[in-house]
Design a protein around this motif. Structure first.
Motif, mmCIF file in Angstrom:
data_model
loop_
_atom_site.group_PDB
_atom_site.id
_atom_site.type_symbol
_atom_site.label_atom_id
_atom_site.label_comp_id
_atom_site.label_asym_id
_atom_site.label_seq_id
_atom_site.Cartn_x
_atom_site.Cartn_y
_atom_site.Cartn_z
ATOM 1 N N TYR A 1 0.823 -1.099 -0.143
ATOM 2 C CA TYR A 1 -0.023 -0.161 0.119
ATOM 3 C C TYR A 1 0.823 1.415 -0.154
ATOM 4 O O TYR A 1 0.126 2.281 -0.272
ATOM 5 C CB TYR A 1 -0.998 -0.151 1.349
ATOM 6 N N ASN A 2 2.137 1.364 0.253
ATOM 7 C CA ASN A 2 3.084 2.336 0.145
ATOM 8 C C ASN A 2 4.243 1.999 -0.753
ATOM 9 O O ASN A 2 5.035 1.158 -0.563
ATOM 10 C CB ASN A 2 3.516 2.567 1.647
ATOM 11 N N ARG A 3 4.166 2.693 -2.037
ATOM 12 C CA ARG A 3 5.033 2.246 -2.780
ATOM 13 C C ARG A 3 6.448 2.748 -2.624
ATOM 14 O O ARG A 3 7.504 2.326 -3.313
ATOM 15 C CB ARG A 3 4.695 2.781 -4.219
ATOM 16 N N THR A 4 6.745 3.595 -1.795
ATOM 17 C CA THR A 4 7.987 4.099 -1.245
ATOM 18 C C THR A 4 8.636 2.850 -0.626
ATOM 19 O O THR A 4 9.860 3.091 -0.481
ATOM 20 C CB THR A 4 8.094 5.220 -0.371
ATOM 21 N N LEU A 5 8.058 1.838 -0.381
ATOM 22 C CA LEU A 5 8.729 0.655 0.502
ATOM 23 C C LEU A 5 9.032 -0.282 -0.546
ATOM 24 O O LEU A 5 9.754 -1.499 -0.279
ATOM 25 C CB LEU A 5 7.669 -0.005 1.354
ATOM 26 N N TYR B 1 11.783 4.620 -7.542
ATOM 27 C CA TYR B 1 11.176 5.864 -6.839
ATOM 28 C C TYR B 1 11.958 7.211 -7.386
ATOM 29 O O TYR B 1 11.044 7.961 -7.530
ATOM 30 C CB TYR B 1 11.344 5.614 -5.475
ATOM 31 N N TRP B 2 13.060 7.280 -7.315
ATOM 32 C CA TRP B 2 13.566 8.449 -7.827
ATOM 33 C C TRP B 2 13.479 8.879 -9.092
ATOM 34 O O TRP B 2 13.691 10.088 -9.596
ATOM 35 C CB TRP B 2 15.104 8.257 -7.184
ATOM 36 N N GLU B 3 13.267 7.876 -9.985
ATOM 37 C CA GLU B 3 13.113 8.343 -11.194
ATOM 38 C C GLU B 3 11.520 8.544 -11.700
ATOM 39 O O GLU B 3 11.392 9.114 -12.635
ATOM 40 C CB GLU B 3 13.186 7.315 -12.307
ATOM 41 N N ALA B 4 10.845 8.185 -10.781
ATOM 42 C CA ALA B 4 9.415 8.525 -10.940
ATOM 43 C C ALA B 4 8.504 8.929 -9.631
ATOM 44 O O ALA B 4 7.299 8.030 -9.392
ATOM 45 C CB ALA B 4 8.666 7.167 -11.564
ATOM 46 N N THR B 5 8.928 9.795 -8.911
ATOM 47 C CA THR B 5 8.646 9.836 -7.425
ATOM 48 C C THR B 5 7.095 10.349 -7.447
ATOM 49 O O THR B 5 6.384 9.541 -6.729
ATOM 50 C CB THR B 5 9.456 11.085 -6.694
ATOM 51 N N ASP B 6 6.728 11.125 -8.347
ATOM 52 C CA ASP B 6 5.142 11.442 -8.313
ATOM 53 C C ASP B 6 4.337 10.205 -8.755
ATOM 54 O O ASP B 6 3.181 10.102 -8.068
ATOM 55 C CB ASP B 6 4.787 12.689 -9.323
#
Length: 219
Positions: free
Chosen positions: A102-106, A118-123
Motif C-alpha cells: 500500500y506504500n510504494r516508497t517501500l 522511486y527516484w525516477e518516478a517519485t510522483d
C-alpha cells in the motif's frame, strides 16, 4: 475447454462467497496501458477507476447487482487495487485487501510492470500509493496478512503501517494477522478463519448495510 466443467474453489477462494448469497464478478479485466509513448502507470489511478466504474455499470445493467450493495476485494496486487479503489471512488460499500502493498516508497526499485525506480518516478509512486490517500477512505476495509510473508514488496510492514495510518485517520478498518503464513495461506485453520472474516465483513457492511445516505444537492 469444455463449457460443462465445474469450478472447484479451494483454500480461501472468494468463490465460496457464492454459498452465502453473493454474486461474484471473478477476475474482471482492468488493463493498465500506455498511450502515445507515455508510461502506463502515470495514469494508473485514472485507468483503474474508469475500469471499475465500467464493471459496476455492467453488473448492475445485467440485473445481478445492487449498485448500493457492492464490495471489492483482492489478494496481493489485487489488494493494492482494492485500496486504491476505496481511496479514489465511492463505488463500493466495503473492501477486503489480503497480503497487499500500500506504500510504494517501500518498493523503491520497481514493482509489477513498473521498471522505474522511486527516484525516477517519485510522483507516480506517490500517486499510486493508497497510503497517501488514507483520509479519502471512508468505507470499511478489512486487511488480512500472513505473519511470515516473505514475498518481495508485500512484507507485513505494508499492512501494519497502512492499518496504523487508517486508524489514525478515523477509518473503519480491521487488521487480521495469520500466524506462520507466507504470501499464500496454507493451513486449514488460516483458510477457514479468512473465509469467516470475509463473510462476516460483507454481511455486516454490504448485505445488511443500511442504504447510503443521500448526498446533499449541489447549490
Amino acid at each position: 475447454d469444455s463449457g460443462n466443467r465445474f469450478v472447484r474453489p479451494g483454500g480461501a477462494s472468494h468463490l465460496f462467497l457464492l454459498t452465502q448469497g453473493y454474486a461474484v464478478l471473478d477476475g474482471p479485466s482492468m488493463p493498465i496501458i500506455g498511450k502515445d509513448g507515455a508510461e502506463p502507470n502515470d495514469t494508473y489511478v485514472e485507468q483503474l477507476t474508469a475500469s471499475a466504474k465500467a464493471a459496476v455499470d455492467a453488473v448492475v445493467a445485467l440485473g445481478v447487482a445492487d449498485r448500493n450493495r457492492i464490495a471489492v476485494g483482492g489478494h496481493s496486487y489485487g489488494a493494492f487495487m482494492t485500496a486504491n479503489l476505496l481511496a479514489h471512488t465511492d463505488l463500493f460499500r466495503a473492501g477486503i485487501a489480503r497480503s497487499g502493498a500500500y506504500n510504494r516508497t517501500l518498493t523503491p526499485f520497481g514493482f509489477q510492470s513498473e521498471q522505474r525506480t522511486y527516484w525516477e518516478a517519485t510522483d507516480t509512486y506517490t500517486k499510486m500509493s493508497p497510503f497517501t490517500y488514507v483520509r479519502n477512505i471512508k468505507d470499511p476495509i478489512l486487511l488480512i496478512h500472513g505473519e511470515a510473508d516473505d514475498n518481495s514488496g508485500t512484507f507485513p510492514i505494508q499492512s501494519e503501517r497502512f492499518y496504523a495510518a487508517l486508524k489514525g485517520a478515523g477509518a473503519n478498518v480491521r487488521y487480521v494477522v495469520l500466524p506462520n503464513e507466507a504470501h499464500g495461506y496454507r493451513a486449514r485453520e488460516s483458510n477457514l478463519h479468512t473465509l469467516w472474516e470475509m463473510t462476516r465483513w460483507l454481511d455486516t457492511y454490504v448485505k445488511n448495510a443500511p442504504p447510503r445516505a443521500e448526498k446533499p444537492a449541489a447549490k
